[in-house]
Design a protein around this motif. Structure first.
Motif, mmCIF file in Angstrom:
data_model
loop_
_atom_site.group_PDB
_atom_site.id
_atom_site.type_symbol
_atom_site.label_atom_id
_atom_site.label_comp_id
_atom_site.label_asym_id
_atom_site.label_seq_id
_atom_site.Cartn_x
_atom_site.Cartn_y
_atom_site.Cartn_z
ATOM 1 N N SER A 97 -1.409 -2.344 15.862
ATOM 2 C CA SER A 97 -0.907 -3.201 14.765
ATOM 3 C C SER A 97 -2.157 -4.011 14.572
ATOM 4 O O SER A 97 -2.624 -4.471 15.331
ATOM 5 N N ALA B 133 -2.697 -7.292 11.719
ATOM 6 C CA ALA B 133 -1.753 -8.049 10.646
ATOM 7 C C ALA B 133 -2.663 -9.307 10.383
ATOM 8 O O ALA B 133 -2.624 -10.322 11.052
ATOM 9 N N PHE C 219 0.930 -9.302 6.518
ATOM 10 C CA PHE C 219 0.812 -8.056 6.036
ATOM 11 C C PHE C 219 0.667 -7.189 7.344
ATOM 12 O O PHE C 219 -0.461 -7.123 8.069
ATOM 13 N N GLU C 220 1.560 -6.445 7.791
ATOM 14 C CA GLU C 220 1.797 -5.700 9.139
ATOM 15 C C GLU C 220 1.450 -4.266 8.628
ATOM 16 O O GLU C 220 1.886 -3.545 7.635
ATOM 17 N N ASN C 221 0.292 -3.625 9.499
ATOM 18 C CA ASN C 221 -0.157 -2.193 9.229
ATOM 19 C C ASN C 221 0.077 -1.657 10.737
ATOM 20 O O ASN C 221 -0.767 -1.994 11.622
ATOM 21 N N ASP D 230 3.215 6.215 10.277
ATOM 22 C CA ASP D 230 2.679 4.842 10.306
ATOM 23 C C ASP D 230 3.734 4.175 9.249
ATOM 24 O O ASP D 230 4.409 4.740 8.557
ATOM 25 N N LYS E 274 3.583 0.362 6.659
ATOM 26 C CA LYS E 274 3.290 -0.890 6.256
ATOM 27 C C LYS E 274 4.286 -1.882 5.765
ATOM 28 O O LYS E 274 5.294 -1.284 5.051
ATOM 29 N N THR F 247 5.182 -5.888 4.316
ATOM 30 C CA THR F 247 4.830 -7.315 3.854
ATOM 31 C C THR F 247 6.247 -8.263 4.187
ATOM 32 O O THR F 247 7.100 -7.924 3.574
#
Length: 712
Positions: free
Chosen positions: A408, A410, A432-434, A459, A461, A463
């Motif tokens: 992660s 972020a 913002f999580e990736n 994966d 993403k 917000t």
């Protein structure tokens, strides 16, 4: 909101207007002026549109002397925290109906990829200075805080040059003086010389068997793990360097290991003669002397962090790098899940599992007032985390859950704008999580058909937003409203290990959509004169939640279903005309529903594995001279659960505790008593989520802890 809840809310607000309220948990700390480090800001708690609380060192010491752990302390003091299982596993324990994130100095202790539910036992309370509680879903610390944050702040550096420290000796007694006797020894030594300081400590805790109010040994949970009949060794170190006047480097290390002794085996309720206080058809599990096969359940956690703090260009800069490693060993048996005829004849193969997780993370944030807008404070930062987790079978070396990597990155930004001389504050931010998961090809156990599963890299993403307003019309009077989103991932390990169909791969089979839960909250506080008060009403939803549902084999599976929870919390404290006497109360009402048939309607109430009962807390504290006293009562209110996931009604129970402390010429002696009136009851989790006779546990009977502590 139901009519009953509305009436309670009205009564609570009227109580506020009459100036009879407070946050009872803080133990005398002015929470509004405390900086909540878990909120990742240097602003005081009064500037945040959140329900926050601090369990200070004195209050924490009292509760640990009574209950024995940080989990017990939080559960006792916070009305919206569920009753503890009194076991090593915290599965089913919740804050506001959802899982809290346990952290040490902001470092997450959870293993969400394959949740072992051991994150409440990762450091000895002796090394904790205070516990910060942030209520409700939020993403301030990243993954896992769908119910809130429980941040354990370790002891700080020595305040003066030279040596300082503290020592503790305790013994715990119950109904039987033999195998019920436990003991604890702990010491902490600090040294400061100029710009350098060091603090090291060790704590050893040996727990005996637990007994219920009828004088019977409480049943052992030899599979998930137990804190009774165990030994704990915790080693702590903190080393600091004041690089410059406003720049400091801290290195903190902790190693915690709890091992079961394996001296007792479980005897189910069917073998116990009924006595007064037991339900006729549901007798609690007990235990008897015996040899537990395999390796007794254990928990080992190692955490190391380096943190740099500095005043930089008129702001506060913080950078933290951390490493965390855990090994959760579960008890074993000849469960059908472990059988493989290619290894041993069916029904003869013994095995047990161990969760193994490694985390490497970095957290950087910078906070300062925005140039040209002196009343606007902004925080920017980025978090990065890599967590690799596997669940291995110890005896045969097979992988039940394959190594799964969670990655992660972020970035986030937060703002807090003070208007009208701080009487009005607007706060908000976004994260913002990736996230990416990585799983190699693997083969499931023979029980699931030895399915070959293709690996993948799913994966997502996300917000995650938050915002709120704080209005303080006069000193000591505060109103706030907020919206905050938190997230976690489903228990991926449970899903992966149970794949029983052919020709699938991780990318197409595994639903990794995050569990995004939102928390809407309205709150008010009154803190003037002898009275303190707080009331909060909240409601939260998650479109794709996570429920623990027991399958036919007795193992809890994960089901992704919408979940909605609402609740009311009221806390009251008053300093009485009697010098040194304070009285307090707390109340929480929670309800939760889920959609079990995917028709878009929330039609079924949550059960005891997924939400806590309503509760009323009462307490009185008295300080005079060298003496200190506390008496507290917790009333868990009965609930009809015929419309819940598990239709097993909760009859409720009430327990009382007491604490006495006396200052000696050297140190102080204390006496903590849990379940003062020796009430016989069944623990909430086993009473409401395990309705069969197997593994229904009684709560601890009267338990006395005598201690001596000294500081130098």
């Amino acid at each position: 909101m139901s009519s009953q809840a509305a009436r309670l809310a009205a009564v609570s607000l009227l109580t506020l207007a009459c100036a009879t309220a407070a946050h009872a948990q803080s133990g005398g700390t002015d929470v509004d002026q405390v900086v909540i480090t878990a909120a990742r800001t240097s602003l005081p708690a009064s500037a945040l549109p959140l329900t926050v609380d601090v369990i200070n060192n004195e209050t924490l010491g009292q509760q640990v002397a009574i209950g024995g752990s940080i989990v017990d302390a939080i559960s006792t003091l916070s009305p919206s925290f569920s009753p503890t299982r009194q076991k090593l596993s915290g599965s089913g324990e919740s804050l506001r109906g959802r899982s809290p994130l346990y952290a040490i100095n902001g470092i997450p202790q959870s293993t969400p990829i394959r949740d072992g539910s051991r994150d409440g036992y990762t450091i000895d309370p002796f090394f904790i200075d205070r516990v910060e509680l942030i209520y409700g879903s939020n993403a301030l610390q990243g993954i896992g805080a769908t119910g809130g944050v429980v941040n354990q702040v370790t002891v700080g550096p020595p305040l003066r040059d030279g040596a300082s420290g503290k020592v503790l000796a305790q013994t715990t007694l119950a109904h039987k003086l033999g195998d019920a006797v436990g003991g604890k020894l702990a010491g902490l030594v600090g040294w400061r010389e100029g710009d350098f300081d060091a603090t090291v400590g060790v704590a050893y805790d040996a727990r005996g068997a637990f007994y219920d109010a009828h004088g019977r040994r409480i049943g052992m949970d030899n599979t998930q793990g137990d804190v009774q009949d165990s030994k704990t060794l915790s080693v702590f170190g903190r080393f600091g360097w004041q690089i410059a006047e406003n720049t400091r480097l801290d290195l903190v290390a902790n190693r915690f290991e709890l091992k079961g002794d394996g001296d007792y085996v479980t005897v189910t309720g069917t073998a116990v003669a009924p006595t007064d206080g037991n339900r006729a058809a549901r007798l609690p599990t007990t235990s008897m002397r015996g040899v537990v096969p395999g390796i007794p359940a254990a928990n080992r956690v190692e955490t190391v962090s380096a943190q740099l703090t500095s005043d930089l260009y008129g702001g506060n800069f913080t950078a933290q790098l951390f490493f965390n490693r855990s090994r959760d060993t579960f008890g074993g048996d000849k469960n059908a899940t472990f059988q493989d005829v290619s290894i041993a004849p069916n029904g003869t193969l013994f095995d047990q599992s161990s969760n193994r997780s490694r985390k490497l993370g970095a957290r950087v944030n910078y906070e300062r007032t925005v140039p040209g807008i002196k009343d606007l404070t902004a925080t920017v930062g980025v978090d990065a985390l890599t967590d690799t987790t596997a669940q291995l079978l110890v005896a045969t070396g097979r992988a039940w859950v394959p190594p799964t990597k969670f990655e992660s990155v972020a970035p986030f930004v937060q703002g807090n704008y003070a208007l009208f001389d701080g009487k009005l504050r607007l706060a908000g931010g976004v994260r913002f999580e990736n996230v990416q998961l990585k799983v190699d090809d693997f083969t499931t156990l023979a029980f699931y058909g030895s399915r070959k599963v293709g690996g993948g890299n799913p994966d997502f993403k996300a917000t995650l937003a938050n915002g709120g307003v704080v209005f303080e019309p006069a000193h000591g009077i505060r109103f706030y409203g907020s919206y905050a989103e938190g997230y976690t991932v489903p228990d991926v390990g449970r899903i992966l290990r149970a794949i029983n169909v052919a020709n699938v791969d991780v990318d197409t089979y595994l639903a990794v959509e995050p569990i995004v839960s939102n928390n809407r909250e309205l709150g008010a506080e009154y803190k003037r004169g002898p009275f303190d008060a707080s009331v909060a009403y909240f409601w939260s939803k998650s479109k794709l939640g996570q429920l623990l549902v027991k399958n036919a084999g007795g193992i809890f599976d994960v089901q992704r279903q919408p979940v909605a929870i609402e609740g009311l919390e009221v806390n009251v404290k008053a300093r009485t005309p009697v010098p040194g006497l304070e009285v307090s109360t707390g109340y929480a009402r929670l309800r939760g529903k889920t959609d079990t048939n995917a028709d878009g309607t929330l039609d079924t109430y949550l059960d005891g594995a997924n939400i806590s009962p309503d509760r009323l807390n009462l307490a009185a504290d008295y300080q005079t001279g060298k003496w200190g006293f506390r008496a507290q009562v917790q009333k868990f209110i009965s609930r009809n659960m015929q419309t819940a996931l598990v239709k097993d009604d909760f009859e409720g129970y009430t327990v009382a505790d007491a604490f006495v402390r006396y200052e000696l010429p050297v140190g102080a002696v204390s006496l903590g008593v849990q379940n003062l009136f020796d009430k016989q009851y069944l623990t909430y989790y086993s009473d409401t989520s395990l309705p069969t006779k197997d593994k229904i546990y009684a709560g601890r009977g009267r338990t006395v802890t005598l201690g001596w502590e000294a500081r130098f």
